[in-house]
Design an enzyme around this catalytic site. Structure first.
Site: not given
Lengths: 382, 289
Positions: B17, B20, B43, B96-98, B159, B209, B247
């Protein structure tokens, strides 16, 4: 977020870790008065967040008023590795016989906290770790249970700490772990933990780094952040905007989304014989205002001769980025530095339709965008 | 064939809800992902993005047979959301959360060892099997189905490399963004093992990286256990020592490990060519096929 020594010492002292008597001072008279109150000898220590303060002349041991005045006068206002010193900690000197190291950090390889103890304190512990790794006892902690007292004892015995003080050092280590856990530390260290002739231990330095991602549940520490600020003006501005930003030596400004892609853009600038002026990651899902702020950041750097905008949208949307670029550039009568834009990924087509191409140079590929930006920077210097 | 996800995967979106959560639930469905429910405390009974919302993940599993969750919960609550997914016996959870506090992730990491759920992330773009399903925020249009597996610590770099591959007509079996945080669920070694055991994956791209030693470990694993050809890319060659580049993981310790150089040489030693640019990575993959 890194606490200043005086802040970390306060946090440690409040938790019951023994620390020397100390007072913060921001002028010479205040420093001398503090020294008198504490009683000589005292150490006068610059409160800036750089390593090797002692070697750089930022820490002085003094025996009387005259020396204290001289030292405070010298240290206050000095430029220590790029940081302006505007506060000193005046601290009672400790007469020690031994120096230990104790620390807690996250071992990312193991995904667990690790407690470390060494009898080789008072020196650069990273060097000890490299040259004589066995001189540091390590104990991994199960994050679900916290550190058991036996684990603290084990680390202390493994390190070969003198039996007479083992109990006190274990107690310091346990307290340090609890602090690290409760305050969302990323690193908590005491180097040196001094041992006196009477077999007392006392924290002569204090390092406490807080996980920035956890500041929302550490309001007290978050308040200390403003006080702890300092350093490069542009990096301070980046903090206000909430960007991951690092200023570098070159003249090609770089804005992108996602640390990996921004680092890759830096690497490509280097590959095409340019020099990156900065690392700026706008992060995920940046809206127009954030994009405009990013451009403002990079334009504020006088060293920048050209700017590349490299956005590959996932959670970030090309139309938002294009709006932000337009907003930022439309306020200028003349664009201060050429801007090259490369948009790809989510909503890039919508973005290209919105983007005012009178204000920027558009390139389709990362390589072309970087090459063009480097060329612009070279033209300026011809 | 695909790795970890296909068109039978039944997805519950935790945080559906939110802005994002809703946007990307719709994007996932548009791509063909079988999103069957949302889970948001308080919800329950509502509908979002065209699917029923439940108060708990358990309910979503019970009512809709969800077997996978994708987590779009804000960082302060995301650790708890991951725990909830692990407690619901899902096959797969994708966070997904950062910005999840590292200590929360250490506790999650401990719990992971006690469950059969696989975790991808956090702070990652998710994963995609082109033409079948995507879990997360990856832009579906740049991917194409094919025979190259991809694993990456960085979302946007994924990507970039996929774009180079797709533009040459090289498709992907599955692309997995494992995330750049210091503590993550699935790592390079896990992903490499999945691709090595996948009959349809003929070549692998591995994007790393600076920071940590995961790439060095992966190089060692490739040397011993991977027959599928691998090409690599390491971001951060020009990063100055001691500076933090985004990061939390991307810190050059300056002590000889975790640097771009040490990662590249470890990969080279394992027979993995490392491209100077994303295009060069695609060149290497092209030569393998």
């Amino acid at each position: 977020m890194k606490l200043h020594e005086y802040q970390a010492k306060q946090v440690f002292a409040d938790a019951g870790i023994p620390t020397p008597a100390s007072q913060l001072a921001s002028d010479v008279d205040g420093a001398v008065a503090a020294a008198e109150e504490i009683g000589y000898p005292v150490a006068i220590k610059a409160q800036v967040q750089v390593g090797g303060r002692g070697k750089a002349g930022g820490i002085k041991l003094v025996d009387d008023d005259e020396e204290a005045r001289e030292a405070a006068d010298e240290i206050l206002g000095m430029d220590l590795k790029g940081y302006h010193v505007d506060r000193v900690l005046v601290e009672g000197a400790v007469d020690f016989t031994d120096e230990l190291y104790v620390g807690i950090t996250m071992d990312r390889g193991e995904g667990k906290p690790v407690a470390m103890v060494s009898t080789k304190g008072g020196v650069n512990i990273e060097e000890v770790a490299e040259e004589d790794p066995d001189a540091i006892a390590r104990e991994h902690i199960d994050p679900a249970f916290g550190m058991h007292p036996y684990q603290a004892r084990k680390a202390v015995y493994d390190a070969g700490v003198d039996k007479a003080i083992a109990r006190d050092v274990s107690s310091v280590l346990t307290t340090l772990y609890d602090l690290w856990e409760n305050r969302d530390g990323s690193d908590a260290e005491i180097n040196p933990l001094m041992v006196t002739a009477d077999d007392e231990v006392i924290a002569a330095d204090a390092v406490m780094n807080i996980d920035e991602d956890a500041l929302f549940r550490q309001p007290e520490l978050a308040e200390m952040e403003d006080e702890a600020a300092g350093g490069d003006e542009l990096e301070q501005k980046a903090d206000e905007y909430g960007f991951d930003y690092v200023r570098l030596e070159g003249n090609v400004g770089i804005i992108g989304n996602g640390a990996g892609l921004v680092m890759t853009t830096l690497d490509l600038v280097d590959y095409y014989d340019g020099e990156p002026a900065n690392f700026l990651d706008v992060g995920g899902g940046a809206k127009a205002e954030r994009i405009a702020n990013a451009l403002d950041m990079v334009f504020s750097d006088d060293n920048v001769d050209s700017v590349v905008f490299n956005i590959f949208g996932g959670i970030t949307r090309g139309d938002e980025v294009a709006k932000g670029i337009n907003e930022a550039l439309e306020q200028f009568d003349e664009i201060p530095k050429p801007v090259v834009v490369r948009l790809a990924g989510t909503n890039w087509e919508e973005g290209m339709e919105i983007l005012n191409e009178d204000l920027v140079t558009v390139e389709q590929t990362l390589e072309d965008a970087v090459e063009r930006t480097v060329a612009y920077a070279e033209e300026v210097n011809e | 064939m695909s790795v970890l996800v296909d068109d039978d995967t039944r997805v519950v979106v935790q945080g559906i809800t939110g802005g994002e959560g809703k946007f990307h639930a719709e994007q996932m469905m548009e791509y063909g992902t079988n999103v069957v429910a949302g889970a948001v405390p308080g919800k329950g009974g509502q509908e979002a993005a065209g699917v029923p919302v439940y108060d708990t993940v358990h309910e979503a599993v019970e009512e809709e047979n969800a077997d996978t969750s994708v987590i779009f919960v804000p960082p302060a609550f995301a650790g708890d959301a991951v725990f909830e997914s692990l407690d619901s016996d899902l096959d797969l959870a994708v966070a997904i959360t950062e910005g999840i506090p590292t200590q929360d992730m250490a506790k999650v990491n401990k719990r992971l060892t006690e469950t059969d759920t696989r975790l991808i992330g956090p702070n990652c773009p998710g994963l995609i099997t082109p033409g079948e399903a995507k879990l997360g925020i990856l832009p579906g249009n740049i991917f194409s189905a094919g025979n190259v597996g991809l694993v990456s610590r960085s979302g946007t770099l994924t990507y970039q490399v996929v774009d180079s591959l797709t533009n040459r007509g090289i498709g992907q079996t599955t692309a997995i963004g494992i995330g750049g945080d210091p503590i993550i669920g699935t790592d390079f070694v896990d992903a490499l093992e999945l691709f090595e055991n996948d009959d349809d994956t003929d070549a692998i791209v591995m994007c790393g990286e600076i920071g940590g030693e995961d790439e060095e470990e992966a190089a060692h694993f490739i040397d011993e256990n991977v027959d599928t050809p691998v090409a690599g890319f390491i971001a951060g060659r020009t990063a100055p020592p001691g500076k933090r580049m985004g990061h939390a993981g991307a810190i050059v310790s300056g002590s000889g490990t975790g640097t771009a150089e040490s990662k590249i040489s470890a990969l080279n030693d394992a027979g993995v060519p490392v491209g100077d640019t994303p295009e060069e990575v695609a060149d290497h993959i092209e030569s393998f096929l």
